[in-house]
Design an enzyme around this catalytic site. Structure first.
Site, PDB file in Angstrom:
ATOM      1  N   VAL A 244       0.844  -1.198   0.000  1.00  0.00           N
ATOM      2  CA  VAL A 244       0.000   0.000   0.000  1.00  0.00           C
ATOM      3  C   VAL A 244       0.884   1.254   0.000  1.00  0.00           C
ATOM      4  CG1 VAL A 244      -1.935  -1.142   1.158  1.00  0.00           C
ATOM      5  CG2 VAL A 244      -0.163  -0.069   2.557  1.00  0.00           C
TER       6      VAL A 244
ATOM      7  N   GLY B 294       9.296 -11.013  -2.779  1.00  0.00           N
ATOM      8  CA  GLY B 294       9.240 -10.390  -1.455  1.00  0.00           C
ATOM      9  C   GLY B 294       7.911 -10.509  -0.749  1.00  0.00           C
TER      10      GLY B 294
ATOM     11  N   HIS C  36      -4.297  -4.505  -2.148  1.00  0.00           N
ATOM     12  CA  HIS C  36      -4.662  -4.169  -0.768  1.00  0.00           C
ATOM     13  C   HIS C  36      -4.890  -2.663  -0.590  1.00  0.00           C
ATOM     14  CE1 HIS C  36      -2.849  -8.182   0.939  1.00  0.00           C
ATOM     15  NE2 HIS C  36      -3.949  -8.356   0.238  1.00  0.00           N
TER      16      HIS C  36
HETATM   17  P1  OAD Z   1       5.452 -10.149   4.928  1.00  0.00           P
HETATM   18  O1  OAD Z   1       6.084  -9.254   5.933  1.00  0.00           O
HETATM   19  O2  OAD Z   1       4.519 -11.211   5.414  1.00  0.00           O
HETATM   20  O3  OAD Z   1       6.592 -10.906   4.112  1.00  0.00           O
HETATM   21  C1  OAD Z   1       7.684 -10.230   3.558  1.00  0.00           C
HETATM   22  C2  OAD Z   1       8.491 -11.240   2.752  1.00  0.00           C
HETATM   23  O4  OAD Z   1       9.552 -10.545   2.118  1.00  0.00           O
HETATM   24  C3  OAD Z   1       9.133 -12.361   3.586  1.00  0.00           C
HETATM   25  O5  OAD Z   1       8.924 -13.592   2.932  1.00  0.00           O
HETATM   26  C4  OAD Z   1      10.624 -11.994   3.597  1.00  0.00           C
HETATM   27  O6  OAD Z   1      11.443 -13.150   3.626  1.00  0.00           O
HETATM   28  C5  OAD Z   1      10.752 -11.267   2.277  1.00  0.00           C
HETATM   29  N1  OAD Z   1      11.830 -10.271   2.191  1.00  0.00           N
HETATM   30  C6  OAD Z   1      12.280  -9.422   3.156  1.00  0.00           C
HETATM   31  N2  OAD Z   1      13.217  -8.597   2.672  1.00  0.00           N
HETATM   32  C7  OAD Z   1      13.371  -8.909   1.357  1.00  0.00           C
HETATM   33  C8  OAD Z   1      14.173  -8.407   0.294  1.00  0.00           C
HETATM   34  N3  OAD Z   1      15.024  -7.399   0.471  1.00  0.00           N
HETATM   35  N4  OAD Z   1      14.054  -8.981  -0.921  1.00  0.00           N
HETATM   36  C9  OAD Z   1      13.205 -10.029  -1.131  1.00  0.00           C
HETATM   37  N5  OAD Z   1      12.425 -10.537  -0.169  1.00  0.00           N
HETATM   38  C10 OAD Z   1      12.491  -9.990   1.050  1.00  0.00           C
HETATM   39  O7  OAD Z   1       4.756  -9.214   3.843  1.00  0.00           O
HETATM   40  P2  OAD Z   1       3.670  -9.576   2.736  1.00  0.00           P
HETATM   41  O8  OAD Z   1       3.883 -10.939   2.196  1.00  0.00           O
HETATM   42  O9  OAD Z   1       3.628  -8.460   1.784  1.00  0.00           O
HETATM   43  O10 OAD Z   1      -1.957  -7.169   4.316  1.00  0.00           O
HETATM   44  O11 OAD Z   1       2.351  -9.572   3.605  1.00  0.00           O
HETATM   45  C11 OAD Z   1       1.134  -9.788   2.955  1.00  0.00           C
HETATM   46  C12 OAD Z   1       0.054  -8.978   3.599  1.00  0.00           C
HETATM   47  O12 OAD Z   1       0.009  -9.240   5.003  1.00  0.00           O
HETATM   48  C13 OAD Z   1       0.255  -7.473   3.546  1.00  0.00           C
HETATM   49  O13 OAD Z   1      -0.173  -6.906   2.334  1.00  0.00           O
HETATM   50  C14 OAD Z   1      -0.580  -7.006   4.676  1.00  0.00           C
HETATM   51  C15 OAD Z   1      -0.159  -7.997   5.709  1.00  0.00           C
HETATM   52  O14 OAD Z   1      -1.040  -8.213   6.747  1.00  0.00           O
HETATM   53  C16 OAD Z   1      -2.875  -6.306   4.769  1.00  0.00           C
HETATM   54  O15 OAD Z   1      -2.609  -5.388   5.496  1.00  0.00           O
HETATM   55  C17 OAD Z   1      -4.248  -6.605   4.265  1.00  0.00           C
END
Ligand code: OAD
Length: 252
Positions: free
Chosen positions: A107, A197, A123
């Site tokens: 977002v 990510g 989202h």
């Molecule tokens: P997460 O915080 O759950 O996951 C982040 C991911 O990025 C993890 O798998 C990390 O290993 C990876 N990561 C971290 N740094 C990185 C980098 N430099 N390069 C590549 N990968 C990296 O975040 P989201 O998957 O986006 O929803 O979470 C999904 C949703 O959960 C969000 O949109 C939000 C949250 O609750 C809502 O608010 C509705």
């Protein structure tokens, strides 16, 4: 670059060179290198804050000022952040493939600031507010909605006076059906799906890679860690998005 990684990058490049249509799903990890906190990492937002208090319709009904405060704090952090090399590569991919879809759970607006024009924000966006009485009334970039930036204030809809809320999807809420339809179209018609990510656990977005796979796409995961998707990905590029995506682009 170790041999295994170099080979995986090579396979990813070959798949992308053959692709006619490409889609990418991004999550908080792509913005980590811009200094935006993820949700579930060591310093993740959901480790320091309770989602039930801040990101649900019930939380907003109970304490709208607190919820606005939290979103203003996040906007403040993001306003000072810059898109990183990963965002920039995905923005250039839009020119490389006429059929390129960028589907983000983020977002933060950093894809748009990096130059991506065709972004499906599944989202929502921290930079928009919408009327709680008339959801179709959306105020872009907060400019037309006075008060969205004022600390301690629940801004009011300029048209009807009802409280405004951040135009984001909260826990327990459905995603915008039009955005979901665009995402479905993109993943069922792409030849390659990049999943960058994201912890790949929040539905319905978490279901998209399997749908793409059933439709014949090659799945490339870019992540610093393993996720529930890793075992099902065709190619796993282990590393930071801001490093790995430029590596891939250089060889394309
Ligand atoms: P997460 O915080 O759950 O996951 C982040 C991911 O990025 C993890 O798998 C990390 O290993 C990876 N990561 C971290 N740094 C990185 C980098 N430099 N390069 C590549 N990968 C990296 O975040 P989201 O998957 O986006 O929803 O979470 C999904 C949703 O959960 C969000 O949109 C939000 C949250 O609750 C809502 O608010 C509705």
């Amino acid at each position: 670059m170790d041999v295994g990684h170099a080979e995986s990058v090579g396979r990813a490049v070959e798949a992308l060179k053959r692709a006619r249509a490409v889609a990418a799903i991004t999550g908080a990890g792509i913005s980590a290198e811009s200094g935006v906190p993820t949700f579930r990492g060591p310093d993740g937002l959901w480790r320091n804050f309770r989602a039930e208090d801040l990101a649900t319709p019930e939380a907003f009904a109970r304490a709208p000022g607190l919820v606005w405060e939290w979103y203003r704090w996040r906007r403040g952090r993001i306003a000072g952040a810059q898109p990183n090399a990963g965002h920039l590569v995905l923005a250039r991919f839009e020119d490389r493939w006429p059929d390129f879809a960028l589907l983000t759970q983020n977002v933060d607006g950093l894809h748009r600031r990096a130059g991506s024009r065709n972004v499906v924000e599944l989202h929502g966006s921290l930079w928009r507010a919408r009327c709680t009485a008339e959801p179709a009334r959306v105020f872009d970039e907060m400019q037309q909605a006075p008060g969205t930036g004022d600390p301690g204030r629940v801004p009011a809809c300029p048209a009807c006076g009802a409280p405004l809320r951040p135009d984001v999807v909260w826990f327990g809420e459905a995603l915008d059906p039009a955005a979901v339809a665009r995402a479905h179209d993109a993943v069922t018609s792409c030849d390659v799906l990049l999943v960058v990510g994201t912890s790949a656990i929040v539905y319905p977005v978490a279901a998209l890679p399997a749908l793409a796979r059933r439709s014949g796409a090659t799945i490339i995961e870019v992540n610093v860690d393993r996720t529930p998707l890793t075992a099902d990905a065709d190619i796993v590029l282990r590393g930071a998005a801001g490093v790995v995506l430029p590596e891939v682009e250089r060889l394309l």
